[in-house]
Design an enzyme around this catalytic site. Sequence first.
Site, PDB file in Angstrom:
ATOM      1  N   ASP A  76      17.928 -14.296  39.451  1.00  0.00           N
ATOM      2  CA  ASP A  76      16.630 -14.549  38.972  1.00  0.00           C
ATOM      3  C   ASP A  76      15.821 -13.345  38.896  1.00  0.00           C
ATOM      4  O   ASP A  76      16.114 -12.312  39.394  1.00  0.00           O
ATOM      5  CB  ASP A  76      15.984 -15.705  39.647  1.00  0.00           C
ATOM      6  CG  ASP A  76      15.517 -15.421  40.977  1.00  0.00           C
ATOM      7  OD1 ASP A  76      15.921 -14.278  41.568  1.00  0.00           O
ATOM      8  OD2 ASP A  76      14.913 -16.341  41.568  1.00  0.00           O
TER       9      ASP A  76
ATOM     10  N   TYR B 191      12.829 -10.358  39.459  1.00  0.00           N
ATOM     11  CA  TYR B 191      12.048  -9.715  40.319  1.00  0.00           C
ATOM     12  C   TYR B 191      10.837 -10.457  40.076  1.00  0.00           C
ATOM     13  O   TYR B 191      10.330 -10.844  39.277  1.00  0.00           O
ATOM     14  CB  TYR B 191      11.835  -8.284  39.914  1.00  0.00           C
ATOM     15  CG  TYR B 191      12.677  -7.215  39.924  1.00  0.00           C
ATOM     16  CD1 TYR B 191      13.779  -7.037  41.049  1.00  0.00           C
ATOM     17  CD2 TYR B 191      13.275  -6.491  38.809  1.00  0.00           C
ATOM     18  CE1 TYR B 191      14.902  -6.054  41.040  1.00  0.00           C
ATOM     19  CE2 TYR B 191      14.284  -5.795  38.808  1.00  0.00           C
ATOM     20  CZ  TYR B 191      15.142  -5.554  40.025  1.00  0.00           C
ATOM     21  OH  TYR B 191      16.305  -4.617  39.731  1.00  0.00           O
TER      22      TYR B 191
ATOM     23  N   PHE C 198      18.154  -6.578  36.455  1.00  0.00           N
ATOM     24  CA  PHE C 198      18.075  -5.288  37.409  1.00  0.00           C
ATOM     25  C   PHE C 198      17.070  -4.273  36.786  1.00  0.00           C
ATOM     26  O   PHE C 198      17.060  -3.394  37.342  1.00  0.00           O
ATOM     27  CB  PHE C 198      19.598  -4.922  37.601  1.00  0.00           C
ATOM     28  CG  PHE C 198      20.326  -5.842  38.507  1.00  0.00           C
ATOM     29  CD1 PHE C 198      20.122  -6.169  39.829  1.00  0.00           C
ATOM     30  CD2 PHE C 198      21.276  -6.356  37.876  1.00  0.00           C
ATOM     31  CE1 PHE C 198      21.063  -6.747  40.594  1.00  0.00           C
ATOM     32  CE2 PHE C 198      22.114  -7.435  38.586  1.00  0.00           C
ATOM     33  CZ  PHE C 198      22.141  -7.530  39.931  1.00  0.00           C
TER      34      PHE C 198
ATOM     35  N   HIS D 102      26.722  -8.047  46.345  1.00  0.00           N
ATOM     36  CA  HIS D 102      25.662  -7.767  45.581  1.00  0.00           C
ATOM     37  C   HIS D 102      24.988  -6.381  45.891  1.00  0.00           C
ATOM     38  O   HIS D 102      25.193  -5.981  47.151  1.00  0.00           O
ATOM     39  CB  HIS D 102      24.261  -9.034  45.943  1.00  0.00           C
ATOM     40  CG  HIS D 102      23.185  -8.957  45.141  1.00  0.00           C
ATOM     41  ND1 HIS D 102      22.142  -8.193  45.261  1.00  0.00           N
ATOM     42  CD2 HIS D 102      23.109  -9.595  44.128  1.00  0.00           C
ATOM     43  CE1 HIS D 102      21.090  -8.432  44.349  1.00  0.00           C
ATOM     44  NE2 HIS D 102      21.731  -9.353  43.605  1.00  0.00           N
TER      45      HIS D 102
END
Length: 221
Positions: free
Chosen positions: A65, A67, A78, A187
């Site tokens: 999801d 920031y 990202f 991740h």
Amino acid sequence: MTLQIHSSWEKPLQTEFESIYFQQLTAFLKTEYSIHRCYPPKNQIFNAFKHCPFEKVKIILLGQDPYHRIRQAQGLSFSVPKDIKHPPSLINIFKEIENDLKIPYPKSGNLKRWAKQGVLMLNTTLTVREGEAGSHQKKGWETFTNVIIKKLSEKKEGLVFLLWGGFAKQKEKYIDTKKHLVLTTGHPSPLSANRGFWFGNKHFSQSNAYLKERGKTTIDW
């Protein structure tokens, strides 16, 4: 909700926009954005579909999801605006690119340049309440983005799906792995990267090699 998308996505997504679940999601977001500070700004929610036309998609970079801090989210997984400090996950992405491709660490964290080359920078949940990670999960976004993954898998050949972390890896079931390349790893967050589950994955060079083998233009990461 402002549906600012490239015209090439209108037909593939029309059924979703007209569905009951999406209407319910729209109503939820209207309330959320009116009483809470939410991200990204309403006119940037669909930036992934605005900056990367359907016919140009080569790589799907899947995030979770957006920031949830002020001025960071811009509708591309990202990515942050060029004048914003790079979040830890993005720092680790850039470090891996630096090690993998031997190119300098970039000054800007704005990844729109990737989107314009055919990288669909898709979060599985496209909005979030400030300071509350995951706050807009299970409201309909996952249904929407699962459909995106399925349609791309069905209608295209030779795509690269970058699935980073446990949440993203769950989406592999929607992808025809005989038609597409699926690359999985940990991740890029410090928690995962510092435990040895991120660095050295070489996903960026592997993606370009796969595209080149199929006569497609590679990505200038």
